[in-house]
Design an enzyme around this catalytic site. Sequence first.
Site, PDB file in Angstrom:
ATOM      1  N   ARG A  24      -3.064   2.892   8.667  1.00  0.00           N
ATOM      2  CA  ARG A  24      -3.388   1.614   8.013  1.00  0.00           C
ATOM      3  C   ARG A  24      -2.137   0.739   7.973  1.00  0.00           C
ATOM      4  O   ARG A  24      -1.028   1.231   7.764  1.00  0.00           O
ATOM      5  CB  ARG A  24      -3.844   1.836   6.567  1.00  0.00           C
ATOM      6  N   SER A  46       6.584 -43.829 -16.414  1.00  0.00           N
ATOM      7  CA  SER A  46       5.479 -42.899 -16.224  1.00  0.00           C
ATOM      8  C   SER A  46       5.155 -42.897 -14.733  1.00  0.00           C
ATOM      9  O   SER A  46       4.801 -43.933 -14.164  1.00  0.00           O
ATOM     10  CB  SER A  46       4.272 -43.339 -17.046  1.00  0.00           C
ATOM     11  N   HIS A  77     -12.284 -42.802  -7.407  1.00  0.00           N
ATOM     12  CA  HIS A  77     -12.749 -43.297  -8.701  1.00  0.00           C
ATOM     13  C   HIS A  77     -13.687 -42.291  -9.355  1.00  0.00           C
ATOM     14  O   HIS A  77     -13.536 -41.924 -10.519  1.00  0.00           O
ATOM     15  CB  HIS A  77     -13.455 -44.645  -8.514  1.00  0.00           C
ATOM     16  N   ARG A 136      -4.354  -0.874  -7.148  1.00  0.00           N
ATOM     17  CA  ARG A 136      -3.692  -2.188  -7.142  1.00  0.00           C
ATOM     18  C   ARG A 136      -4.187  -2.961  -8.362  1.00  0.00           C
ATOM     19  O   ARG A 136      -5.194  -2.589  -8.967  1.00  0.00           O
ATOM     20  CB  ARG A 136      -3.998  -2.953  -5.858  1.00  0.00           C
ATOM     21  N   TYR A 157       7.277 -35.217 -20.084  1.00  0.00           N
ATOM     22  CA  TYR A 157       5.899 -34.878 -20.421  1.00  0.00           C
ATOM     23  C   TYR A 157       4.989 -35.086 -19.221  1.00  0.00           C
ATOM     24  O   TYR A 157       5.362 -35.725 -18.238  1.00  0.00           O
ATOM     25  CB  TYR A 157       5.385 -35.709 -21.619  1.00  0.00           C
ATOM     26  N   LYS A 161       0.828  -1.202   0.000  1.00  0.00           N
ATOM     27  CA  LYS A 161       0.000   0.000   0.000  1.00  0.00           C
ATOM     28  C   LYS A 161       0.861   1.249   0.000  1.00  0.00           C
ATOM     29  O   LYS A 161       0.632   2.180  -0.781  1.00  0.00           O
ATOM     30  CB  LYS A 161      -0.917  -0.030   1.232  1.00  0.00           C
ATOM     31  N   MET A 188      -4.328  -5.865  11.394  1.00  0.00           N
ATOM     32  CA  MET A 188      -5.184  -4.731  11.692  1.00  0.00           C
ATOM     33  C   MET A 188      -5.400  -3.951  10.407  1.00  0.00           C
ATOM     34  O   MET A 188      -4.470  -3.776   9.629  1.00  0.00           O
ATOM     35  CB  MET A 188      -4.529  -3.811  12.711  1.00  0.00           C
ATOM     36  N   GLY A 243      -5.906 -10.985   8.697  1.00  0.00           N
ATOM     37  CA  GLY A 243      -5.505 -11.172  10.084  1.00  0.00           C
ATOM     38  C   GLY A 243      -4.732  -9.977  10.615  1.00  0.00           C
ATOM     39  O   GLY A 243      -4.446  -9.886  11.803  1.00  0.00           O
ATOM     40  N   CYS A 280       1.451 -39.521 -15.188  1.00  0.00           N
ATOM     41  CA  CYS A 280       0.080 -39.741 -15.632  1.00  0.00           C
ATOM     42  C   CYS A 280      -0.895 -39.721 -14.468  1.00  0.00           C
ATOM     43  O   CYS A 280      -2.054 -40.069 -14.622  1.00  0.00           O
ATOM     44  CB  CYS A 280      -0.044 -41.028 -16.440  1.00  0.00           C
TER      45      CYS A 280
END
Lengths: 900, 900
Positions: free
Chosen positions: A102, A790, A476, A360, A877, A32, A113, A111, A857
Amino acid sequence: MAQKYTYFFGLASDGKNLTEGKADMKALLGGKGANLAEMANLGLPVPPGFTVTTDACNYYYQNRQTYPDGVKEQVLAELAKIEASLGAKFGSAEKPLLVSVRSGARASMPGMMDTILNLGLNDQTVKGLAAQSGNPRFAWDCYRRLVQMYADVVLNVHVSQFESLLDELKEKKNVKRDSELRAEDLEQLVESYKRRILEETGRRFPQDPLEQLWGAIGAVFGSWMSPRAIHYRKMENIPEDWGTAVNIQAMVFGNMGEDSATGVAFTRDPATGERRLFGEFLLNAQGEDVVAGIRTPQLLALEQKKRGGPGSELPTLEETMPEVFRELVAHQLLLEKHYRDMQDIEFTIQQKRLFMLQTRNGKRTAQAAVRIAVEMVGENLISKDQAILRVDPYSLDQLLHPRLDPAKKGKPIAKGLPASPGAVSGKIVLSSSEAEKQKAKGERVILVRHETSPEDIHGMDASVGILTALGGMTSHAAVVARGMGKSCVAGCADIHIDYKNKRFIIEREGLVVAEVKEYDVITIDANSGEVFLGEIPTISSTLDKDFATLMEWADEHRRLRVRANADTPHDARVARQFGAEGIGLCRTEHMFFEPDRIEAVRMMILADTQEDRARALESILPMQRMDFVQLFREMKGLPVCIRLLDPPLHEFLPNSESDLQGLAAKLKTSPERILNKARSLHEVNPMLGHRGCRLGISFPEIYEMQARAIAEAVVEVHRLTGEVADAEIMIPLVFDQKELSFLRDRIEKLVTEVLRTGGLGTPLKIGTMIEIPRAALTADRIAQTADFFSFGTNDLTQMGLGLSRDDSGRFLPEYLDNGLMKYDPFASIDQDGIGQLVQIGVERGKKTKPNLKCGVCGEHGGDPRSIEFFHRAGLDYISCSPFRVPAARLAAAQSALRKA
Amino acid sequence: MAQKYTYFFGLASDGKNLTEGKADMKALLGGKGANLAEMANLGLPVPPGFTVTTDACNYYYQNRQTYPDGVKEQVLAELAKIEASLGAKFGSAEKPLLVSVRSGARASMPGMMDTILNLGLNDQTVKGLAAQSGNPRFAWDCYRRLVQMYADVVLNVHVSQFESLLDELKEKKNVKRDSELRAEDLEQLVESYKRRILEETGRRFPQDPLEQLWGAIGAVFGSWMSPRAIHYRKMENIPEDWGTAVNIQAMVFGNMGEDSATGVAFTRDPATGERRLFGEFLLNAQGEDVVAGIRTPQLLALEQKKRGGPGSELPTLEETMPEVFRELVAHQLLLEKHYRDMQDIEFTIQQKRLFMLQTRNGKRTAQAAVRIAVEMVGENLISKDQAILRVDPYSLDQLLHPRLDPAKKGKPIAKGLPASPGAVSGKIVLSSSEAEKQKAKGERVILVRHETSPEDIHGMDASVGILTALGGMTSHAAVVARGMGKSCVAGCADIHIDYKNKRFIIEREGLVVAEVKEYDVITIDANSGEVFLGEIPTISSTLDKDFATLMEWADEHRRLRVRANADTPHDARVARQFGAEGIGLCRTEHMFFEPDRIEAVRMMILADTQEDRARALESILPMQRMDFVQLFREMKGLPVCIRLLDPPLHEFLPNSESDLQGLAAKLKTSPERILNKARSLHEVNPMLGHRGCRLGISFPEIYEMQARAIAEAVVEVHRLTGEVADAEIMIPLVFDQKELSFLRDRIEKLVTEVLRTGGLGTPLKIGTMIEIPRAALTADRIAQTADFFSFGTNDLTQMGLGLSRDDSGRFLPEYLDNGLMKYDPFASIDQDGIGQLVQIGVERGKKTKPNLKCGVCGEHGGDPRSIEFFHRAGLDYISCSPFRVPAARLAAAQSALRKA
């Protein structure tokens, strides 16, 4: 000389820019503070102020919560600069300077202030503010708010204490709304607030503005160590020594009358990405009023109004304050050009004067992210590389699947895991056969099961969505649904299925809070895991040109190849449409469940002799061959990695009584014999049981049949099209080189013979899954016998963590909530643990065979965070569900760009 | 000059020792050749001969099965030496030299060609032998045997071919026994044998003795590469390039008449270890006749005869040939003194002349091994270190458990895994409740189950033995039985249990071959895994003074501490009697199954609220405390490592319908509610489910109750005895440091408070199991929060190999048979795979905390081979079933000696 702990931002009264910070000083000034300085440097109207650095915070904690030498003097000097700039004075009864305090850390952090406003007010200065604004009620309301916020944040007196005093007063005055209280009432309220503070804390509300200021600074520093902040940092791996900065800034008021306002603006449409000013404002209001939603906000631009929707009946800023509007338009254009990203801006108008309070990078939908990124390249704002990095691959799911209309969704009745994205409504059914029946009638159904099994494939196929009570992100149901591109909410422990009475219920604290019967309509939001009663409209998104452009750019950058997990020609086609460069996992067992084959498979399982088994396999062979012919033709020479039979045999036997009777009749045997077989095949821990290559070793004829089908399919496709399919034979569940060698010997001989007879010389590649921890640990030896690896990271996760994907739904959410784990390890690979096994496997495998092809995979192949890890681990891959291929391509490109 | 490929052994005709080899040349001459040379060097009467070296074998295989230069000439030269020594001639029709050809590798190896006798006989020399021996029938019988052996071994004509010719001849001659055939008949038989060879092979039986000799040498070399030999080498990790040697030795005949004989002798009693000559012989016989068992052998010494038993009615060698006997006694004493170990000797007496044909270290029972080792130290033959290394720790099980009388055991009806040693007979029962009932009636019962569960503990306790159809070496039945010291055969897949009809059946090829009904008596031999019908007498062994002495010596050498796994004061007492130095694993869940507690445990599980759960736990607390008080008092300050609750909760719920009804009545709830709970707790893969510390995290109050019980027990024991118990709290199934930290925080606070209140200052140690692969991989971080590690290698094996101990019985035997694995990985740790995880865990743990105590509490802690690995891996202690403690102590000492 003391270290510099404060940085000023803003202009002197003569317009000279006194700003000391800039955007790239976030580590020292926080996000900020750095952005406020940057805006001031750009010449934007930022109320003057200064930032106390994160260094001061760190000193504070390293020195038993004391401030460093010099900081007090520096704060006073900065205050003096603000006073000089505005011609006001901190603590002055005539022209009081009021400030906000701030927090602002390097990364946005819940969390911490947030804010104390109106600091500097006391029994004297409140009169000055009243006089100056000509509005005593406004002044006393500001004071009241300060006392309450200060007491809450600095003195630990809970807000509720003051709310009850406010209520008492309203009752006494016989008014309903705060706004009906007069200045005198508020003055009286402030007195009672102060008394309550004294009673509760033994301390008085400080009248000295400087004492107020230091109290507020101390509260910001203190909030850095609040339990919530500590917990968040732990989760996000934010180092404690980053510390927080504190921003002290002159107050401006959007609530000073009808010529004042507060608002927010986006430089582009955060929903669509369209390039136009987008935002809203409230007259005579402060920031918190916008959030409270007490009034409908007004729109900024006329162009917005023309599109209709909420607020379009009210006058726009463009109409009410055209000059301010033009100024705002100019500022936002400047900011976007400067930051080269879509900006989310907060502003306040105090008596027709515009002040910029924050800017921002703005949050946006996936669709907007893609459009903005691609268009900004066209506008020469960013490079293609930057565009690729701008889009969160996780968000792409939104583009491929419908989502619930946020305006129309009510309260969910239950929540599970978002196992396969999308949102659908349908009638519930509790069995796969019922799903098929209803589908045949043209109904849209949602299949609800404790968990699904391979037998449910056709029922899942007949449903628009799946809801399961058990199972996790790689159960599954989850895996198959993702493969099918269907919505699935899994592991929804809230629902209690009662198959007998064809319903499910939801209990809370022993009470039934909902009952859903067969054919009742529900909606599942598989993007969030929520379940709703009734039908809720959805919004569908479509892939556009911008998306295609971004994917093209991504493909130019990635090193990782992207394949898809696909078992059918249909899946294969979808995968190719999404850009898959091959099939990384074709699960042959799914082919075994086809209704016309399951019988032969069951005959094979029930066979008492090798001859009977051979006969049953003989009848499956031509069907398997046809599967592969179709798959190879679809993939046109791209690699197709086929995993030989993996699941334990008992999965293929019937579950229900009627299926059992039917099977017995067909096979001319007794139901008891089948039941006995099923019982003898029952396993305590099927995950660790008689499956994969262990079946292949017990019954070599099964793998031989499959290998023959593959080889004959290659020959057939070559005969039909002249193309040579790039088939790879993959042997699952190996933990030792000897197993692979045992099976490879048999398969290779057979395949080579079939190919030779078919006039083809090149041998097929034969490789293995690395999915058992020991396989990774002994990969050097296994690589001697494998043409490729794999990594089956699903099973590797289950075994490496001792975590059953089907059962961990009972406690994994607790682990995530308690911060014991950061991500569901089935969704995003556990890099510290399972990642070590992958790295060891790749390293040792490639040490033995430097050009050993290594892929993944498991379901992690579609997870962007995991993909970045796989890129770093040196894999060749990844393979994932067809619908996750685009995200995988993008993530792979980002990984390559980040590493470079 | 050509390399030397042959080594002579034996004397010249003038008595000069021409022997070239000696005992330590086994690598070159093989075991048999080196020992023959050594005996010759000792001056013992060894028929002269020579050894063709292993180098020649290696040359043979490295050079396309050709012989090296010079070897032919060297063989001829050696033959000439034998001829000279004996005054005979190879191929002579007058005084023919006959030789035997035997293989002899460095290590004894099945699958190798064994022996061809009588080489050198042909149509001419047979006549010389007939004349020389004055016994034409003997000569033709020798010739017949040569032709048959040679054809079988060298020419690949199966023995059965010749047996049928023999049968035809006997029929024709109308005789029943071979011995009734006359010389002429045998001559005719030889002719028919030779014809058959020509028909089958197209080659003639070679008449040239040298051709016979080279054929035999080639057959020995060839057998080095026989599939069985290759398989055995693979299993035993014997390098292929060791090669085999060939021994060619002059024949002597024990079958030359009633003044000839053949026999074997042991220098000490192989059953008891007693120091006395022990052996037997057959008059007028050859070696193979002793094996064939056609006549009862005679005993050697009068002293043997006095003890009675088979053969004691016949005259001894001491009586029939006193001079030969005295010579044999002198030779055996010399050999034992020379080799410093009990010798197993083969000898032949040819016409009253004694020849020594072989000597080697004799096989012996465990009891004999201990006695011989200890006595040999007393006789100054060996050192204490050598004595420790002489006894096979695996054999010690024999000492602690009864075994079947080998003379009285018939054919087994089934075979399973030898899960917990011993041999017992009893009536079968198929449920734990029935076991308890029968026990109460004073019956000895064997509990037969598919598999046991924690609910069966009392039934197992009431039985003398356990037989299960499923499960492996670390199944519940196996582990608990070993802990109880009860015999158990597990994973006996041959038996099919039919609970309904209270029986089990054994099927082969679809036919029922045996049916065993409730109360039928069976015998299980859990040393071999065999199951017999009816009762078979057993022999029990007792621990003697020698055993205690050996253990004392062992304890002086070992570095590894040895603890026991024990859950009850009784187990603890047994463990201490066997020499355990603490408890390495006390499983608290076994305490939960006590009949008076299980109800409270079930109430806890069924609790809907935290308060109900707390109340149930409250009632368990005093009982748990009393358990620990008793355990601590029994262990008198030795360390006691207590594992907090580990199994999934569903294991505690009732299985049977009647138990369910009873529980519902007691808890005043519906059976349906309990059933629903059980169903909701059901897990697909309980091994990887909600158990161990995961339960502790879901329900912290359970672990808190247990920790409180432990701490209060420490305080109580201190109050009662003044001793401070060395209690260690162990948290199971951790895979991440955060889990341990979460639980440790809670437990430590509570324990410290209890101890402080009780006036004790020293904190208890809190550590963790390393039993999930990820825990080993992240041991560096876990060690930050742990005071000790205990490797749970059972679960580490299950997860690291993906192998369920309960299910792998279906395919693991195949793996062992096929050579895919060398040992059952649950019995002996997989050093290549799981061993890596242990090593990684120890290394990383000790890197973080150099004095972190590391132990093992899996079943491998009692396995000598694994213990040697744990010693090398740097563990501090091992823990095993009480009955395995002695073997563990010995194995630990051997490991230390071997490493040194």
